[in-house]
Write a protein that holds these residues in place. Structure first.
Motif, PDB file in Angstrom:
ATOM      1  N   ALA A  31      62.993  -4.957 -11.878  1.00  0.00           N
ATOM      2  CA  ALA A  31      61.520  -5.295 -10.670  1.00  0.00           C
ATOM      3  C   ALA A  31      61.421  -6.288 -10.773  1.00  0.00           C
ATOM      4  N   PRO A  32      61.570  -7.874 -11.296  1.00  0.00           N
ATOM      5  CA  PRO A  32      60.918  -9.215 -11.222  1.00  0.00           C
ATOM      6  C   PRO A  32      61.965  -9.683  -9.976  1.00  0.00           C
ATOM      7  N   LEU A  33      62.908  -8.993 -10.082  1.00  0.00           N
ATOM      8  CA  LEU A  33      63.734  -9.384  -9.803  1.00  0.00           C
ATOM      9  C   LEU A  33      63.641  -9.480  -7.671  1.00  0.00           C
ATOM     10  N   PHE A  34      62.927  -8.224  -7.811  1.00  0.00           N
ATOM     11  CA  PHE A  34      61.941  -8.127  -5.897  1.00  0.00           C
ATOM     12  C   PHE A  34      61.358  -8.984  -5.890  1.00  0.00           C
ATOM     13  N   VAL A  35      60.188  -9.172  -6.278  1.00  0.00           N
ATOM     14  CA  VAL A  35      59.803 -10.459  -6.488  1.00  0.00           C
ATOM     15  C   VAL A  35      59.735 -12.093  -6.106  1.00  0.00           C
TER      16      VAL A  35
ATOM     17  N   PRO B 175      52.194 -26.396 -16.996  1.00  0.00           N
ATOM     18  CA  PRO B 175      51.104 -25.144 -16.879  1.00  0.00           C
ATOM     19  C   PRO B 175      52.074 -23.858 -16.378  1.00  0.00           C
ATOM     20  N   VAL B 176      51.658 -22.921 -16.547  1.00  0.00           N
ATOM     21  CA  VAL B 176      52.373 -21.836 -16.962  1.00  0.00           C
ATOM     22  C   VAL B 176      51.021 -20.274 -16.440  1.00  0.00           C
ATOM     23  N   LEU B 177      50.968 -20.331 -15.755  1.00  0.00           N
ATOM     24  CA  LEU B 177      50.423 -18.528 -15.486  1.00  0.00           C
ATOM     25  C   LEU B 177      51.609 -17.098 -15.430  1.00  0.00           C
ATOM     26  N   GLN B 178      50.358 -16.332 -15.857  1.00  0.00           N
ATOM     27  CA  GLN B 178      51.622 -15.233 -15.814  1.00  0.00           C
ATOM     28  C   GLN B 178      51.341 -14.326 -14.754  1.00  0.00           C
ATOM     29  N   LEU B 179      51.709 -13.302 -13.830  1.00  0.00           N
ATOM     30  CA  LEU B 179      51.783 -12.181 -12.951  1.00  0.00           C
ATOM     31  C   LEU B 179      52.035 -11.304 -13.651  1.00  0.00           C
ATOM     32  N   SER B 180      51.090  -9.936 -13.718  1.00  0.00           N
ATOM     33  CA  SER B 180      51.626  -8.496 -14.170  1.00  0.00           C
ATOM     34  C   SER B 180      52.427  -7.997 -13.344  1.00  0.00           C
ATOM     35  N   LEU B 181      53.311  -6.712 -12.619  1.00  0.00           N
ATOM     36  CA  LEU B 181      53.800  -6.659 -12.186  1.00  0.00           C
ATOM     37  C   LEU B 181      52.913  -5.480 -11.573  1.00  0.00           C
ATOM     38  N   PRO B 182      52.319  -5.042 -10.613  1.00  0.00           N
ATOM     39  CA  PRO B 182      51.518  -3.902 -10.303  1.00  0.00           C
ATOM     40  C   PRO B 182      51.846  -2.416  -9.721  1.00  0.00           C
ATOM     41  N   THR B 183      53.021  -2.679  -9.952  1.00  0.00           N
ATOM     42  CA  THR B 183      53.747  -1.365  -9.195  1.00  0.00           C
ATOM     43  C   THR B 183      55.490  -1.843  -9.499  1.00  0.00           C
ATOM     44  N   LEU B 184      56.282  -0.781  -9.214  1.00  0.00           N
ATOM     45  CA  LEU B 184      57.473  -0.877 -10.151  1.00  0.00           C
ATOM     46  C   LEU B 184      58.330  -0.355  -8.349  1.00  0.00           C
ATOM     47  N   ASP B 185      57.767  -0.700  -7.232  1.00  0.00           N
ATOM     48  CA  ASP B 185      58.098  -0.183  -6.540  1.00  0.00           C
ATOM     49  C   ASP B 185      59.451  -1.466  -5.822  1.00  0.00           C
ATOM     50  N   PRO B 186      59.879  -1.483  -5.609  1.00  0.00           N
ATOM     51  CA  PRO B 186      60.544  -2.943  -5.158  1.00  0.00           C
ATOM     52  C   PRO B 186      60.008  -3.363  -3.916  1.00  0.00           C
ATOM     53  N   ALA B 187      60.417  -2.217  -3.017  1.00  0.00           N
ATOM     54  CA  ALA B 187      60.056  -2.756  -1.633  1.00  0.00           C
ATOM     55  C   ALA B 187      58.337  -2.932  -1.321  1.00  0.00           C
TER      56      ALA B 187
END
Length: 258
Positions: free
Chosen positions: A224-228, A126-138
């Motif tokens: 940006a996904p790297l920071f998540v 099963p796969v779910l995708q999550l949005s990036l709500p911001t591009l702020d790394p912290a």
């Protein structure tokens, strides 16, 4: 249940699936991982606030690209929906007045399904995708830390971007294997070294700390996904550079954390 590692991978455009070395690397990578109970994908190609999750029932893929041969639009990936994972994500991320939004008709975009076709070709996870709500790394590191408990539930958290991504300098006429430009090699080397020593402060400030940071990422959505992933992995996670090399001058470097 095994605590799952966290991944950051460079997914490329759909034609990267024609790169036999890359597809073999992804297949070998997934074979070496514990089988996940479900997968949470965070792709560079879905920016939306407040934070949102994709459909939890089967819906068509999002072919969010243009001008490619028809065969790239014929790709399918019928992974099961992940309603239980969506509920867990909502429990972790819901905030007063800012609940996690669920898109009943939002399918997986190419940042999610292109690598998954190679890693889990049976589409049985099963796969779910999550949005990036911001591009702020912290802020994204903080988001990842809130998602970290999912790893104990057998969830594979995957950030999907590209370690260098400057399409203005992209020259497809040169072919996929031409010598990469200096801005791409310099940033790639810096990212590899900085990740190896787990220097989160430098990574968060990559636009100013990395050589050619602004050239490697004129817009930062593909890093940006790297920071998540970094937040979900935790500060003490071991770092393994699993994929390296370049494709049309862009760095394919990808890491496993933890």
């Amino acid at each position: 249940m095994t605590t799952m590692p966290v991944l950051y991978l460079s997914h490329g455009a759909p034609p990267l699936a024609d790169d036999r070395r890359w597809t073999r690397q992804l297949a070998d990578w997934s074979a070496a991982l514990p089988k996940p109970r479900s997968i949470l994908m965070v792709s560079a190609h879905w920016e939306e606030a407040p934070v949102s999750v994709s459909a939890t029932t089967p819906v068509p893929l999002v072919h969010d690209f243009w001008g490619f041969p028809k065969r790239y639009y014929d790709v399918t990936y019928a992974a099961p929906g992940a309603p239980e994972l969506a509920a867990s994500v909502a429990k972790l991320l819901d905030a007063p007045g800012r609940p996690v939004h669920q898109h009943a008709d939002r399918g997986l975009d190419h940042g999610a399904y292109v690598p998954l076709v190679e890693m889990y070709p049976e589409a049985d996870v099963p796969v779910l995708q999550l949005s990036l709500p911001t591009l702020d790394p912290a802020t994204l590191v903080g988001l990842g830390r809130r998602l970290a408990p999912l790893r104990e539930e057998g969830v594979l958290i995957v950030g999907s971007g590209f370690t260098t991504h400057n399409l203005a300098a992209f020259n497809p006429s040169l072919g996929p294997d031409y010598d990469p430009p200096s801005w791409s090699t310099e940033f790639d080397a810096w990212a590899a070294e900085t990740m190896a020593r787990r220097d989160l402060d430098a990574l968060v400030d990559f636009l100013d700390k990395a050589p050619a940071g602004h050239l490697a990422h004129p817009r930062t959505e593909h890093f940006a996904p790297l920071f998540v992933s970094l937040g979900a992995a935790g500060d003490a996670a071991e770092v393994d550079s699993v994929v390296d090399g370049f494709w049309f001058g862009l760095s394919k470097r990808s890491w496993q954390l933890g």
